[in-house]
Write a protein that holds these residues in place. Structure first.
Motif, short mmCIF file in Angstrom:
data_model
loop_
_atom_site.label_atom_id
_atom_site.label_comp_id
_atom_site.label_asym_id
_atom_site.label_seq_id
_atom_site.Cartn_x
_atom_site.Cartn_y
_atom_site.Cartn_z
N ALA A 31 -44.53 52.99 18.85
CA ALA A 31 -43.13 52.63 19.01
C ALA A 31 -42.98 51.56 20.09
O ALA A 31 -43.71 51.57 21.10
N TRP A 32 -42.03 50.65 19.91
CA TRP A 32 -41.88 49.51 20.81
C TRP A 32 -41.65 49.94 22.26
O TRP A 32 -42.11 49.28 23.21
N TYR A 33 -40.98 51.08 22.46
CA TYR A 33 -40.63 51.49 23.82
C TYR A 33 -41.82 52.05 24.60
O TYR A 33 -41.69 52.36 25.79
N LEU A 34 -42.96 52.18 23.93
CA LEU A 34 -44.17 52.61 24.63
C LEU A 34 -45.03 51.44 25.09
O LEU A 34 -46.00 51.64 25.83
N ASN A 35 -44.70 50.23 24.65
CA ASN A 35 -45.46 49.06 25.07
C ASN A 35 -45.28 48.81 26.56
O ASN A 35 -44.21 49.03 27.12
N ASN A 36 -46.32 48.30 27.20
CA ASN A 36 -46.29 48.09 28.64
C ASN A 36 -45.23 47.08 29.06
O ASN A 36 -44.89 46.16 28.32
N ALA A 37 -44.73 47.27 30.28
CA ALA A 37 -43.82 46.30 30.87
C ALA A 37 -44.56 45.01 31.17
O ALA A 37 -45.80 44.97 31.19
N ALA A 38 -43.80 43.95 31.39
CA ALA A 38 -44.39 42.67 31.79
C ALA A 38 -45.15 42.85 33.10
O ALA A 38 -44.80 43.70 33.92
N PRO A 39 -46.20 42.05 33.32
CA PRO A 39 -46.95 42.19 34.57
C PRO A 39 -46.08 41.88 35.79
O PRO A 39 -45.32 40.92 35.79
N PHE A 40 -46.18 42.74 36.79
CA PHE A 40 -45.52 42.50 38.07
C PHE A 40 -46.51 41.76 38.96
O PHE A 40 -47.66 42.15 39.08
N HIS A 41 -46.06 40.69 39.61
CA HIS A 41 -46.96 39.82 40.38
C HIS A 41 -47.10 40.35 41.81
O HIS A 41 -46.45 39.85 42.75
N SER A 42 -47.96 41.33 41.98
CA SER A 42 -48.16 41.92 43.30
C SER A 42 -48.67 40.90 44.31
O SER A 42 -48.33 40.96 45.50
N ASP A 43 -49.49 39.95 43.84
CA ASP A 43 -50.02 38.94 44.74
C ASP A 43 -48.90 38.05 45.28
O ASP A 43 -48.88 37.70 46.47
N VAL A 44 -47.94 37.72 44.42
CA VAL A 44 -46.81 36.90 44.87
C VAL A 44 -45.91 37.70 45.82
O VAL A 44 -45.39 37.16 46.81
N GLU A 45 -45.74 38.99 45.52
CA GLU A 45 -44.96 39.84 46.43
C GLU A 45 -45.60 39.84 47.82
O GLU A 45 -44.89 39.72 48.84
N GLN A 46 -46.92 39.93 47.88
CA GLN A 46 -47.61 39.92 49.17
C GLN A 46 -47.45 38.58 49.87
O GLN A 46 -47.26 38.53 51.09
N GLN A 47 -47.49 37.48 49.10
CA GLN A 47 -47.26 36.16 49.69
C GLN A 47 -45.86 36.06 50.27
O GLN A 47 -45.65 35.50 51.36
N ALA A 48 -44.89 36.63 49.54
CA ALA A 48 -43.51 36.62 50.03
C ALA A 48 -43.37 37.46 51.30
O ALA A 48 -42.62 37.12 52.22
N GLN A 49 -44.10 38.58 51.35
CA GLN A 49 -44.08 39.42 52.54
C GLN A 49 -44.66 38.67 53.74
O GLN A 49 -44.13 38.76 54.87
N GLN A 50 -45.73 37.92 53.50
CA GLN A 50 -46.31 37.12 54.59
C GLN A 50 -45.33 36.02 55.02
O GLN A 50 -45.21 35.72 56.22
N TYR A 51 -44.63 35.44 54.05
CA TYR A 51 -43.64 34.40 54.38
C TYR A 51 -42.52 34.99 55.24
O TYR A 51 -42.04 34.34 56.18
N GLN A 52 -42.11 36.24 54.93
CA GLN A 52 -41.07 36.89 55.72
C GLN A 52 -41.45 36.95 57.20
O GLN A 52 -40.60 36.82 58.09
N LEU A 53 -42.75 37.12 57.47
CA LEU A 53 -43.21 37.23 58.85
C LEU A 53 -43.11 35.93 59.62
O LEU A 53 -43.16 35.93 60.85
N THR A 54 -42.93 34.81 58.92
CA THR A 54 -42.82 33.50 59.59
C THR A 54 -41.37 33.15 59.91
O THR A 54 -41.13 32.14 60.59
N LEU A 55 -40.41 33.94 59.42
CA LEU A 55 -38.99 33.61 59.62
C LEU A 55 -38.53 34.01 61.03
O LEU A 55 -39.08 34.92 61.65
N THR A 56 -37.50 33.34 61.51
CA THR A 56 -37.05 33.49 62.89
C THR A 56 -36.25 34.78 63.08
O THR A 56 -35.03 34.79 63.23
#
Length: 347
Positions: free
Chosen positions: A2-27
């Motif tokens: 059934a269609w509703y059992l198909n996996n969700a789109a990939p979540f970009h954990s690597d980009v989330e981590q990059q964004a978290q690192q970027y947060q650390l550079t903000l004032t």
């Protein structure tokens, strides 16, 4: 499968981590913006870009009546569901006002009101039946009706994707749907119904034990063990529509902002059916309905607001969009320490 059992789109954990690192550079001190930082970095992971965007919002309100209303579990008659569908489309409901404020795409999907609704440009007529059956006596839906309601949710997700939306909000309308949502949560979480039931649209406190007993009896009657069976026996057309929409959005890579108790019960069932969708679900607020806190805890969810709202319709989620947009603006527009010439913390 059934269609509703198909996996969700990939979540970009690597980009989330990059964004978290970027947060650390903000004032600002690390973590000083609280959950707003997590909203921005999670959206970055959803969108696959360190600087996410949040401008195009899609709101779909699912409506359906419930046969269990005949048991006296609501203070309002079922005619209200149809009347509110008209009110949504005509722009007079709370969610209609908020949708205009957000300049959101807005639609109402009639999955099964007892009374027919006159055609309107903002109403999609997908009426499966004039309400579900009385879940206290028989299964609320047939399996075919459940599949149809789930598919209508997927169709809404497709419309949102076609409009290039960056956030999907699903709302609901259906007299007696807090009974259905409480039954689903009690059955799935194996919790006493008395711990979950609340007044809904205004049921007096002295009638809450009756509402809880109806739910307990229904759970025992059906003895549904799987999430799909529970949704079929105890759910509503509009709740199943939300389940399909949440799963469909996650499969298409569209983040979802979950509203209050009914919507969270739908999210609980959607995640039970397809656990892969979890990263795509954001939770807007904790409503005043007693069972909502327990459902949120089961989902390990961190809602952004708790201001005593309990209207439904997607209204709480719509209010929270501005918070999420603030989170994105702060993430994207604040200066970094180096840009501003501000000294960083000493190690």
């Amino acid at each position: 499968m059934a269609w509703y059992l198909n996996n969700a789109a990939p979540f970009h954990s690597d980009v989330e981590q990059q964004a978290q690192q970027y947060q650390l550079t903000l004032t600002k001190p690390p973590g000083a913006l609280g959950q707003l930082e997590q909203v921005a970095t999670r959206l970055a992971g959803c969108q696959g870009q360190v600087h996410p965007e949040l401008n195009n919002i899609f709101i779909s309100i699912f409506a359906g009546d419930h046969g269990v209303a005949n048991q006296g579990v609501s203070a309002f008659p079922q005619a209200v569901t149809t009347e509110m569908v008209k009110n949504f489309a005509q722009g007079g409901a709370a969610i209609s006002v908020l949708a205009r404020q957000l300049k959101a795409q807005f639609e109402v999907v009639n999955l099964g009101t007892v009374f027919e609704v006159a055609p309107h440009t903002q109403i999609i007529n997908a009426r499966i039946a004039p309400g579900t059956q009385d879940l206290s006596q028989v299964p609320a839906m047939t399996r075919e009706q459940l599949e149809e309601a789930l598919a209508e949710g997927l169709a809404a997700a497709n419309r949102a994707k076609d409009m290039a939306c960056e956030l999907f909000i699903g709302g609901e309308m259906g007299i007696a749907n807090t009974t259905s949502a409480s039954a689903l949560a009690a059955a799935y979480l194996k919790m006493p119904a008395a711990d979950l039931v609340g007044p809904g649209t205004g049921l007096t406190e002295d009638k809450l034990p009756m509402k809880a007993q109806i739910i307990e009896d229904a759970i025992a009657l059906h003895n549904a063990q799987t999430p799909l069976d529970q949704l079929q026996c105890l759910g509503g057309f509009e709740i199943a529509g939300l389940v399909g929409a949440y799963i469909g959005c996650a499969q298409m890579g569209v983040p979802v902002l979950v509203d209050g108790f009914i919507s969270s019960a739908a999210a609980l069932m959607a995640q039970a059916i397809n656990p892969s969708i979890s990263p795509w679900l954001f939770y807007s607020h904790q409503s005043h309905e007693p069972g909502h806190q327990k459902v949120l805890a089961a989902l390990n969810a961190q809602p952004l607001l708790n201001i005593g709202m309990r209207l439904g319709e997607g209204s709480g989620a719509a209010v929270v969009v501005s918070l999420m947009q603030s989170a994105v603006a702060l993430h994207n527009q604040m200066a970094t320490f180096s840009q501003a010439g501000v000294s960083e913390a000493e190690e």
